[in-house]
Design an enzyme around this catalytic site. Sequence first.
Site, PDB file in Angstrom:
ATOM      1  NE  ARG A   1      -3.347   2.515   2.713  1.00 55.33           N
ATOM      2  CZ  ARG A   1      -4.030   2.873   3.793  1.00 55.33           C
ATOM      3  NH1 ARG A   1      -3.958   2.141   4.890  1.00 55.33           N
ATOM      4  NH2 ARG A   1      -4.782   3.945   3.775  1.00 55.33           N
TER       5      ARG A   1
ATOM      6  CG  ASP B   1      -4.814   5.037   0.466  1.00 54.34           C
ATOM      7  OD1 ASP B   1      -5.662   4.176   0.193  1.00 54.34           O
ATOM      8  OD2 ASP B   1      -4.506   5.322   1.633  1.00 54.34           O
TER       9      ASP B   1
ATOM     10  CG  HIS C   1     -12.588   4.976   5.400  1.00 54.34           C
ATOM     11  ND1 HIS C   1     -12.297   3.682   5.028  1.00 54.34           N
ATOM     12  CD2 HIS C   1     -11.678   5.316   6.354  1.00 54.34           C
ATOM     13  CE1 HIS C   1     -11.245   3.258   5.718  1.00 54.34           C
ATOM     14  NE2 HIS C   1     -10.852   4.237   6.532  1.00 54.34           N
ATOM     15  CG  LEU C   2     -17.281   7.757   9.133  1.00 52.45           C
ATOM     16  CD1 LEU C   2     -18.603   7.912   9.864  1.00 52.45           C
ATOM     17  CD2 LEU C   2     -16.771   9.101   8.638  1.00 52.45           C
TER      18      LEU C   2
ATOM     19  N   GLY D   1      -8.480   8.079  10.961  1.00 47.85           N
ATOM     20  CA  GLY D   1      -8.508   8.933   9.783  1.00 47.85           C
ATOM     21  C   GLY D   1      -9.875   8.757   9.152  1.00 47.85           C
TER      22      GLY D   1
ATOM     23  CG  PHE E   1     -13.595   8.545  17.444  1.00 48.06           C
ATOM     24  CD1 PHE E   1     -14.225   9.780  17.532  1.00 48.06           C
ATOM     25  CD2 PHE E   1     -12.623   8.378  16.477  1.00 48.06           C
ATOM     26  CE1 PHE E   1     -13.899  10.824  16.683  1.00 48.06           C
ATOM     27  CE2 PHE E   1     -12.278   9.410  15.611  1.00 48.06           C
ATOM     28  CZ  PHE E   1     -12.921  10.638  15.721  1.00 48.06           C
TER      29      PHE E   1
ATOM     30  CD  GLU F   1      -7.978   0.425   3.789  1.00 44.63           C
ATOM     31  OE1 GLU F   1      -7.677   1.566   3.401  1.00 44.63           O
ATOM     32  OE2 GLU F   1      -7.901   0.063   4.971  1.00 44.63           O
TER      33      GLU F   1
ATOM     34  CG  ASN G   1     -17.029  -1.614  15.078  1.00 47.59           C
ATOM     35  OD1 ASN G   1     -17.483  -2.737  15.196  1.00 47.59           O
ATOM     36  ND2 ASN G   1     -15.890  -1.386  14.425  1.00 47.59           N
TER      37      ASN G   1
END
Length: 308
Positions: free
Chosen positions: A3, A60, A118-119, A122, A194, A294, A245
């Site tokens: 990647r 990416d 996409h949380l 990042g 988070f 990914e 989630n």
Amino acid sequence: GHRIVHGGERFTESVVIDDNVIDAIEECITLAPLHNPAGLAGINACKKLLPNVPMVAVFDTSFHQTLPEKAYIYQLPYKYYEDYKIRKYGFHGISHRYIAGRIAEITGRNDLKVINCHLGQGASICAIDSGKSMDTSMGLTPLAGIPMATRCGDIDPAIIPYIMKRDNLGPEDIEEILNKQSGAWGVSGVSSDFKDVEDGYSMGDQRSMLTLESQAYKIAQYIGQYIISLGGLDVVTFAGGVGENGIDARIRICKYLEPFGVKLDLDKNNIRGKEACISADDSKVKLYVVPTNEELMIAKDTFELISK
């Protein structure tokens, strides 16, 4: 398969690695000084340990090379694009590409207008039309867009010289603040995780509540922008650690989308890390949780390229 975060304008798809590819990745170090050197270190280590094994670079940025010029150009003097290739590139492209393909498989349709969220630590939002990226929230670097765990996201650019002058800071200092001391960590003062900020929210901590409500508000604003970019909307998807989630995070975001006919089914939404449709039966826009993969995309690209 490696990647690689930044491929600039050179790479629109994954490629077999040779000396020219390595040179091009090195040229992009100025655009991704934290990420590309690490990617090159991995490539060079593999070359030394496995000298006869073919390798593939998966970028990416490549998924976002379909952005129209009006979406990627910054309203700066045009010479900065010509001389330094300053433009919006976007990131998380491997994840967004996986979600675009997976949602087409789930629905049996390749013509959908999809906004993928996409949380995670990042985070980025991507507007996808018939499998192609049309706009995305990250920019020249992964700092832009919605607020993240430690990154500020979009701010008034005049804030930067203002703080530098007031606190007598240099460029490295301000980069540290914007990238590593801002976002959820900077506003909440609780944590860059988070889960911890969610705990603060549930206990009524005002700064934790402000952090998460502000983030949801800004995510919903981006979704609203991208409905314009796409000329409509069929599906909103949630991926990444928080997207997959974050039961409460999805509720906070979707409440802002109700004027667009978006209805979340609270019972269906009560899941973590599972692929599922979470929209109400009468919702005009379908809502899905789709765990991203990914690693699978990198493996598939690598297999396909070395099998040719």
